[in-house]
Write a protein that holds these residues in place. Structure first.
Motif, PDB file in Angstrom:
ATOM      1  N   ILE A  40       0.787  -1.285  -0.084  1.00  0.00           N
ATOM      2  CA  ILE A  40      -0.033   0.016   0.158  1.00  0.00           C
ATOM      3  C   ILE A  40       0.721   1.259  -0.038  1.00  0.00           C
ATOM      4  O   ILE A  40       2.064   1.381   0.240  1.00  0.00           O
ATOM      5  CB  ILE A  40      -0.798  -0.032   1.302  1.00  0.00           C
ATOM      6  N   TRP A  41       0.246   2.230  -0.231  1.00  0.00           N
ATOM      7  CA  TRP A  41       0.851   3.613  -0.512  1.00  0.00           C
ATOM      8  C   TRP A  41       1.806   3.923   1.009  1.00  0.00           C
ATOM      9  O   TRP A  41       2.972   4.552   0.763  1.00  0.00           O
ATOM     10  CB  TRP A  41       0.022   4.735  -0.628  1.00  0.00           C
ATOM     11  N   LEU A  42       1.482   3.447   2.026  1.00  0.00           N
ATOM     12  CA  LEU A  42       2.037   4.017   3.279  1.00  0.00           C
ATOM     13  C   LEU A  42       3.481   3.196   3.246  1.00  0.00           C
ATOM     14  O   LEU A  42       4.386   3.668   3.816  1.00  0.00           O
ATOM     15  CB  LEU A  42       1.194   3.507   4.501  1.00  0.00           C
ATOM     16  N   ASP A  43       3.762   2.118   2.690  1.00  0.00           N
ATOM     17  CA  ASP A  43       4.967   1.402   2.683  1.00  0.00           C
ATOM     18  C   ASP A  43       5.968   2.096   2.114  1.00  0.00           C
ATOM     19  O   ASP A  43       7.126   2.344   2.473  1.00  0.00           O
ATOM     20  CB  ASP A  43       4.966  -0.022   2.068  1.00  0.00           C
ATOM     21  N   ASP A  44       5.755   3.058   0.924  1.00  0.00           N
ATOM     22  CA  ASP A  44       6.602   4.037   0.343  1.00  0.00           C
ATOM     23  C   ASP A  44       7.395   4.913   1.119  1.00  0.00           C
ATOM     24  O   ASP A  44       8.415   5.513   0.840  1.00  0.00           O
ATOM     25  CB  ASP A  44       5.993   4.540  -0.920  1.00  0.00           C
ATOM     26  N   TRP A  45       6.429   5.282   2.270  1.00  0.00           N
ATOM     27  CA  TRP A  45       6.730   6.365   3.340  1.00  0.00           C
ATOM     28  C   TRP A  45       7.528   5.725   4.355  1.00  0.00           C
ATOM     29  O   TRP A  45       8.284   6.646   5.115  1.00  0.00           O
ATOM     30  CB  TRP A  45       5.587   7.253   3.577  1.00  0.00           C
ATOM     31  N   ILE A  46       7.746   4.459   4.574  1.00  0.00           N
ATOM     32  CA  ILE A  46       8.499   4.043   5.730  1.00  0.00           C
ATOM     33  C   ILE A  46       9.786   3.422   5.153  1.00  0.00           C
ATOM     34  O   ILE A  46      10.106   2.612   4.383  1.00  0.00           O
ATOM     35  CB  ILE A  46       7.479   2.714   6.386  1.00  0.00           C
ATOM     36  N   PRO A  47      10.845   4.347   6.065  1.00  0.00           N
ATOM     37  CA  PRO A  47      12.263   3.968   5.385  1.00  0.00           C
ATOM     38  C   PRO A  47      12.852   2.617   6.166  1.00  0.00           C
ATOM     39  O   PRO A  47      12.183   2.348   7.088  1.00  0.00           O
ATOM     40  CB  PRO A  47      12.953   5.078   5.787  1.00  0.00           C
ATOM     41  N   PHE A  48      13.525   1.950   5.337  1.00  0.00           N
ATOM     42  CA  PHE A  48      14.320   0.912   5.977  1.00  0.00           C
ATOM     43  C   PHE A  48      15.259   1.357   7.237  1.00  0.00           C
ATOM     44  O   PHE A  48      15.950   2.443   7.066  1.00  0.00           O
ATOM     45  CB  PHE A  48      15.176   0.234   5.220  1.00  0.00           C
ATOM     46  N   ASN A  49      15.020   0.626   8.224  1.00  0.00           N
ATOM     47  CA  ASN A  49      16.035   0.984   9.472  1.00  0.00           C
ATOM     48  C   ASN A  49      16.273  -0.150  10.214  1.00  0.00           C
ATOM     49  O   ASN A  49      15.564  -0.842  10.945  1.00  0.00           O
ATOM     50  CB  ASN A  49      15.114   2.143  10.099  1.00  0.00           C
ATOM     51  N   GLU A  50      17.876  -0.616  10.089  1.00  0.00           N
ATOM     52  CA  GLU A  50      18.182  -1.643  10.717  1.00  0.00           C
ATOM     53  C   GLU A  50      18.055  -1.938  12.179  1.00  0.00           C
ATOM     54  O   GLU A  50      18.223  -2.874  12.808  1.00  0.00           O
ATOM     55  CB  GLU A  50      19.481  -2.291  10.319  1.00  0.00           C
ATOM     56  N   PHE A  51      17.910  -0.724  12.990  1.00  0.00           N
ATOM     57  CA  PHE A  51      18.076  -0.582  14.348  1.00  0.00           C
ATOM     58  C   PHE A  51      16.804  -1.346  14.939  1.00  0.00           C
ATOM     59  O   PHE A  51      16.586  -2.092  16.078  1.00  0.00           O
ATOM     60  CB  PHE A  51      17.870   0.982  15.087  1.00  0.00           C
ATOM     61  N   PHE A  52      15.691  -1.542  14.251  1.00  0.00           N
ATOM     62  CA  PHE A  52      14.584  -2.161  14.505  1.00  0.00           C
ATOM     63  C   PHE A  52      14.454  -3.682  14.585  1.00  0.00           C
ATOM     64  O   PHE A  52      13.679  -4.456  14.945  1.00  0.00           O
ATOM     65  CB  PHE A  52      13.354  -1.748  13.578  1.00  0.00           C
ATOM     66  N   VAL A  53      15.753  -4.318  14.085  1.00  0.00           N
ATOM     67  CA  VAL A  53      16.159  -5.583  14.223  1.00  0.00           C
ATOM     68  C   VAL A  53      16.081  -6.093  15.756  1.00  0.00           C
ATOM     69  O   VAL A  53      15.762  -7.223  16.055  1.00  0.00           O
ATOM     70  CB  VAL A  53      17.351  -6.021  13.447  1.00  0.00           C
ATOM     71  N   ILE A  54      16.391  -5.225  16.929  1.00  0.00           N
ATOM     72  CA  ILE A  54      16.432  -5.488  18.157  1.00  0.00           C
ATOM     73  C   ILE A  54      15.136  -5.957  18.662  1.00  0.00           C
ATOM     74  O   ILE A  54      14.980  -6.910  19.215  1.00  0.00           O
ATOM     75  CB  ILE A  54      17.307  -4.437  18.833  1.00  0.00           C
ATOM     76  N   PRO A  55      14.207  -4.994  18.523  1.00  0.00           N
ATOM     77  CA  PRO A  55      12.852  -5.496  18.934  1.00  0.00           C
ATOM     78  C   PRO A  55      12.128  -6.539  18.228  1.00  0.00           C
ATOM     79  O   PRO A  55      11.453  -7.238  18.594  1.00  0.00           O
ATOM     80  CB  PRO A  55      11.952  -3.914  18.974  1.00  0.00           C
ATOM     81  N   TYR A  56      12.454  -6.409  16.918  1.00  0.00           N
ATOM     82  CA  TYR A  56      11.946  -7.587  16.096  1.00  0.00           C
ATOM     83  C   TYR A  56      12.283  -9.150  16.490  1.00  0.00           C
ATOM     84  O   TYR A  56      11.676 -10.039  16.891  1.00  0.00           O
ATOM     85  CB  TYR A  56      12.440  -7.440  14.653  1.00  0.00           C
TER      86      TYR A  56
END
Length: 230
Positions: A40-56
């Motif tokens: 969806i369009w919102l995906d294009d506004w969310i940048p990749f950020n590797e720091f989120f691998v910690i909570p993931y």
């Protein structure tokens, strides 16, 4: 040993894990290229950020520790409600994956940076296919865990635990999108499914059913304790 199995005979519910893993692995090996790509369009506004691998990755501890707590320390009724929320919802997800094979093509071809966290993400990508994503089980289970914690009298009244759980739940949910593991649509569907499961599991009174299920007498003929109404 006999007393142990008698005390913890509610462990039978956890056998669902084997059913889930077998079903999920079959889907992982069959849904590989022919799938509906979720975007969806919102995906294009969310940048990749590797720091989120910690909570993931903390998701695995979050779910495991919460299930163990409700298994050993919480009233039996709360344990059954929590596992029902998890397992019925996860089954609905598997049914959706089976009927509507889906996946996503959001993963970056190359990372904007190279560091230890991107190495972890690269390993994550290599072990987890970008299929069977909608609804997001990662997000759904995190929401389920937080609701169960808030409903528990001990955990829910401790604001450090309650707010810590909230932060972790939100972080895990966001991580699925910032790591490009899931589309925002997958998370929206997980939120909708969570609302349905909340109505089914927590907003419906099953007190009498639980009382009949747990009513028994011990060796002295005295009726055993029955979990109180939530």
């Amino acid at each position: 040993m006999k007393e142990f199995f008698k005390k913890y005979r509610h462990a039978w519910v956890l056998l669902y894990f084997f059913v889930y893993m077998a079903w999920f692995l079959i889907l992982e090996n069959t849904v590989t290229t022919q799938y509906h790509s979720v975007h969806i369009w919102l995906d294009d506004w969310i940048p990749f950020n590797e720091f989120f691998v910690i909570p993931y990755l903390l998701w695995f501890l979050y779910i495991a520790i919460s299930v163990l707590y409700f298994f050993f320390a919480a009233p039996r009724e709360e344990y059954y409600r929590y596992t029902a929320f998890l397992f019925i919802g996860m089954t609905i997800c598997l049914i959706i994956y089976s009927i509507w094979p889906n996946g996503q093509d959001l993963r970056p071809n190359q990372f904007p940076r190279e560091n230890l966290l991107t190495d972890l993400v690269r390993y994550l990508y290599s072990t987890d296919t970008p299929t069977n994503v909608c609804p997001s089980i990662h997000a759904f289970n995190s929401i389920a865990a937080h609701i169960a914690i808030c409903k528990n009298k001990k955990l829910g009244t401790n604001r450090w635990i309650r707010y810590g759980s909230l932060v972790l739940m939100v972080s895990i949910t966001l991580s699925t999108m910032f790591l490009k593991q899931h589309s925002a649509f997958d998370v929206i569907c997980a939120l909708i499914l969570s609302g349905i499961m909340y109505k089914l599991v927590y907003a419906t009174d099953y007190t009498m059913l639980f009382r009949r299920f747990h009513k028994r007498r011990n060796s002295t003929g005295v009726e055993a304790d029955i979990p109180p109404r939530l």
